[in-house]
Design a protein around this motif. Sequence first.
Motif, PDB file in Angstrom:
ATOM      1  N   ARG A 179      18.824 -14.582 -86.631  1.00  0.00           N
ATOM      2  CA  ARG A 179      19.636 -13.650 -85.851  1.00  0.00           C
ATOM      3  C   ARG A 179      20.313 -14.362 -84.679  1.00  0.00           C
ATOM      4  O   ARG A 179      19.810 -15.358 -84.167  1.00  0.00           O
ATOM      5  CB  ARG A 179      18.755 -12.506 -85.340  1.00  0.00           C
ATOM      6  CG  ARG A 179      18.220 -11.622 -86.452  1.00  0.00           C
ATOM      7  CD  ARG A 179      17.170 -10.652 -85.964  1.00  0.00           C
ATOM      8  NE  ARG A 179      15.965 -11.341 -85.492  1.00  0.00           N
ATOM      9  CZ  ARG A 179      14.830 -10.724 -85.176  1.00  0.00           C
ATOM     10  NH1 ARG A 179      14.759  -9.402 -85.269  1.00  0.00           N
ATOM     11  NH2 ARG A 179      13.785 -11.406 -84.755  1.00  0.00           N
ATOM     12  N   PRO A 180      21.462 -13.850 -84.216  1.00  0.00           N
ATOM     13  CA  PRO A 180      22.173 -14.497 -83.104  1.00  0.00           C
ATOM     14  C   PRO A 180      21.463 -14.273 -81.761  1.00  0.00           C
ATOM     15  O   PRO A 180      20.797 -13.255 -81.547  1.00  0.00           O
ATOM     16  CB  PRO A 180      23.548 -13.823 -83.124  1.00  0.00           C
ATOM     17  CG  PRO A 180      23.298 -12.481 -83.730  1.00  0.00           C
ATOM     18  CD  PRO A 180      22.206 -12.687 -84.744  1.00  0.00           C
ATOM     19  N   TYR A 181      21.664 -15.238 -80.873  1.00  0.00           N
ATOM     20  CA  TYR A 181      21.077 -15.192 -79.529  1.00  0.00           C
ATOM     21  C   TYR A 181      22.154 -15.398 -78.492  1.00  0.00           C
ATOM     22  O   TYR A 181      23.229 -15.952 -78.771  1.00  0.00           O
ATOM     23  CB  TYR A 181      19.997 -16.274 -79.386  1.00  0.00           C
ATOM     24  CG  TYR A 181      18.666 -15.838 -79.955  1.00  0.00           C
ATOM     25  CD1 TYR A 181      17.632 -15.429 -79.131  1.00  0.00           C
ATOM     26  CD2 TYR A 181      18.470 -15.808 -81.330  1.00  0.00           C
ATOM     27  CE1 TYR A 181      16.422 -15.011 -79.652  1.00  0.00           C
ATOM     28  CE2 TYR A 181      17.265 -15.388 -81.871  1.00  0.00           C
ATOM     29  CZ  TYR A 181      16.244 -14.980 -81.020  1.00  0.00           C
ATOM     30  OH  TYR A 181      15.062 -14.553 -81.547  1.00  0.00           O
ATOM     31  N   ARG A 182      21.848 -14.953 -77.275  1.00  0.00           N
ATOM     32  CA  ARG A 182      22.761 -15.128 -76.154  1.00  0.00           C
ATOM     33  C   ARG A 182      22.103 -15.978 -75.069  1.00  0.00           C
ATOM     34  O   ARG A 182      20.906 -15.858 -74.818  1.00  0.00           O
ATOM     35  CB  ARG A 182      23.141 -13.768 -75.554  1.00  0.00           C
ATOM     36  CG  ARG A 182      24.338 -13.117 -76.236  1.00  0.00           C
ATOM     37  CD  ARG A 182      24.573 -11.741 -75.680  1.00  0.00           C
ATOM     38  NE  ARG A 182      25.949 -11.308 -75.898  1.00  0.00           N
ATOM     39  CZ  ARG A 182      26.353 -10.056 -75.769  1.00  0.00           C
ATOM     40  NH1 ARG A 182      25.489  -9.112 -75.425  1.00  0.00           N
ATOM     41  NH2 ARG A 182      27.617  -9.728 -75.973  1.00  0.00           N
ATOM     42  N   ALA A 194      17.718 -12.343 -77.654  1.00  0.00           N
ATOM     43  CA  ALA A 194      18.338 -11.939 -78.915  1.00  0.00           C
ATOM     44  C   ALA A 194      19.468 -10.944 -78.657  1.00  0.00           C
ATOM     45  O   ALA A 194      19.335 -10.046 -77.813  1.00  0.00           O
ATOM     46  CB  ALA A 194      17.294 -11.317 -79.835  1.00  0.00           C
ATOM     47  N   VAL A 195      20.575 -11.094 -79.372  1.00  0.00           N
ATOM     48  CA  VAL A 195      21.719 -10.186 -79.213  1.00  0.00           C
ATOM     49  C   VAL A 195      21.297  -8.749 -79.451  1.00  0.00           C
ATOM     50  O   VAL A 195      21.738  -7.824 -78.746  1.00  0.00           O
ATOM     51  CB  VAL A 195      22.857 -10.593 -80.178  1.00  0.00           C
ATOM     52  CG1 VAL A 195      23.929  -9.513 -80.248  1.00  0.00           C
ATOM     53  CG2 VAL A 195      23.478 -11.912 -79.736  1.00  0.00           C
ATOM     54  N   THR A 206      27.121 -17.132 -77.090  1.00  0.00           N
ATOM     55  CA  THR A 206      26.412 -16.502 -78.207  1.00  0.00           C
ATOM     56  C   THR A 206      26.444 -17.427 -79.413  1.00  0.00           C
ATOM     57  O   THR A 206      27.479 -18.035 -79.720  1.00  0.00           O
ATOM     58  CB  THR A 206      27.072 -15.157 -78.578  1.00  0.00           C
ATOM     59  OG1 THR A 206      27.110 -14.314 -77.432  1.00  0.00           O
ATOM     60  CG2 THR A 206      26.291 -14.465 -79.691  1.00  0.00           C
ATOM     61  N   GLY A 207      25.291 -17.507 -80.102  1.00  0.00           N
ATOM     62  CA  GLY A 207      25.238 -18.346 -81.288  1.00  0.00           C
ATOM     63  C   GLY A 207      23.850 -18.375 -81.885  1.00  0.00           C
ATOM     64  O   GLY A 207      22.970 -17.581 -81.498  1.00  0.00           O
ATOM     65  N   PRO A 208      23.572 -19.286 -82.815  1.00  0.00           N
ATOM     66  CA  PRO A 208      22.255 -19.385 -83.445  1.00  0.00           C
ATOM     67  C   PRO A 208      21.169 -19.750 -82.420  1.00  0.00           C
ATOM     68  O   PRO A 208      21.464 -20.325 -81.360  1.00  0.00           O
ATOM     69  CB  PRO A 208      22.429 -20.504 -84.475  1.00  0.00           C
ATOM     70  CG  PRO A 208      23.903 -20.622 -84.676  1.00  0.00           C
ATOM     71  CD  PRO A 208      24.537 -20.242 -83.380  1.00  0.00           C
ATOM     72  N   ALA A 234      21.461 -21.938 -78.941  1.00  0.00           N
ATOM     73  CA  ALA A 234      21.226 -21.289 -77.650  1.00  0.00           C
ATOM     74  C   ALA A 234      20.150 -22.036 -76.868  1.00  0.00           C
ATOM     75  O   ALA A 234      20.270 -22.235 -75.656  1.00  0.00           O
ATOM     76  CB  ALA A 234      20.821 -19.831 -77.862  1.00  0.00           C
ATOM     77  N   SER A 292      28.448 -24.512 -82.423  1.00  0.00           N
ATOM     78  CA  SER A 292      28.155 -23.199 -83.002  1.00  0.00           C
ATOM     79  C   SER A 292      27.913 -22.115 -81.954  1.00  0.00           C
ATOM     80  O   SER A 292      27.706 -20.951 -82.303  1.00  0.00           O
ATOM     81  CB  SER A 292      26.936 -23.293 -83.922  1.00  0.00           C
ATOM     82  OG  SER A 292      25.814 -23.802 -83.208  1.00  0.00           O
ATOM     83  N   LEU A 293      27.952 -22.490 -80.666  1.00  0.00           N
ATOM     84  CA  LEU A 293      27.735 -21.509 -79.605  1.00  0.00           C
ATOM     85  C   LEU A 293      29.073 -21.158 -78.953  1.00  0.00           C
ATOM     86  O   LEU A 293      29.726 -22.011 -78.368  1.00  0.00           O
ATOM     87  CB  LEU A 293      26.763 -22.047 -78.552  1.00  0.00           C
ATOM     88  CG  LEU A 293      26.236 -20.918 -77.647  1.00  0.00           C
ATOM     89  CD1 LEU A 293      24.821 -20.538 -78.049  1.00  0.00           C
ATOM     90  CD2 LEU A 293      26.274 -21.312 -76.185  1.00  0.00           C
TER      91      LEU A 293
END
Length: 290
Positions: A92-95, A112-113, A133-135, A139, A195-196
């Motif tokens: 899941r994506p993270y910030r 986590a987003v 934001t990204g993997p 992050a 990727s971020l």
Amino acid sequence: MAQAWRCSGLRWSADGPVLAWEGGRRSVLTRGKRVAFGVGEGGGRTCVGARGNACPLGAAVPGRSTGARCEECARLDRAHSVAADTLADDPRPYRVYLAWFGPGMAKVGITAVRRGPARLLEQGAVCFSWLGTGPLMAARRTEELLRAALRVPDRIPYADKRAVRAVLPAGEGDRAAEIAGLHARAVALDGWPESLAREPFRPVDHVGVFGLAGVPAAVGEVSELVAGGAVSGELVAAAGPDLHLATGRGVVVLDTRLLTGWGLLPAGGREFAVPVRAVRERAAAQEGLF
């Protein structure tokens, strides 16, 4: 004898702070509400277990512990945790975020987003802004980059946060100024993972949500609950896990993490009767070695 309630912690929802209880019940905490409970006589504080499972030993835990877990359950609880850096395969994506708690008190972190701003509310962040934001691993690498480049920590003790809540700048712009500068420096750095995706500076202020505007300075904070003790006060503010309660002796801060593991009962009109220590004053920055 009245039924004992067991608290499972404070949660932040769209309705504000909520105390959760074992069994699924919840108590919404609105400002002005009377918060009052007693601690069962003759009982003790026991481990709350790990990852939804009860402690197999029913181990006793210290009253001053904010984790309320025995050593084994604490180890199990952190065995698959983003905070402990033991979870690396979450898709899941993270910030990445910058959070501010008071003058000279900023930190960088990830969340986590899907959780939105909940993590910032749980930490008691006075204001914050997203950075990117990204993997998960991107992050995490960005968090480490910013810690080193900006010289900001990823953790700030709650005692330090409490020490400045009554003396925060009055204006939102003043409260956001420090992280505005940090954000500008952060996005200008080289070395961000590709990727971020970087995000613009959009400060979010929580003073109104927490009720900290004009809140009287706390005269003390609960150091622990004890068997036969009682807590009683009017809720005047709530930030992170802390409840600021107006009592006969002044405003006292209750860290709700101290509630877990105890059997709690209706207070029955009893006065404040648990150990309270003075709120630690924030140390002034030292300009020289001598």
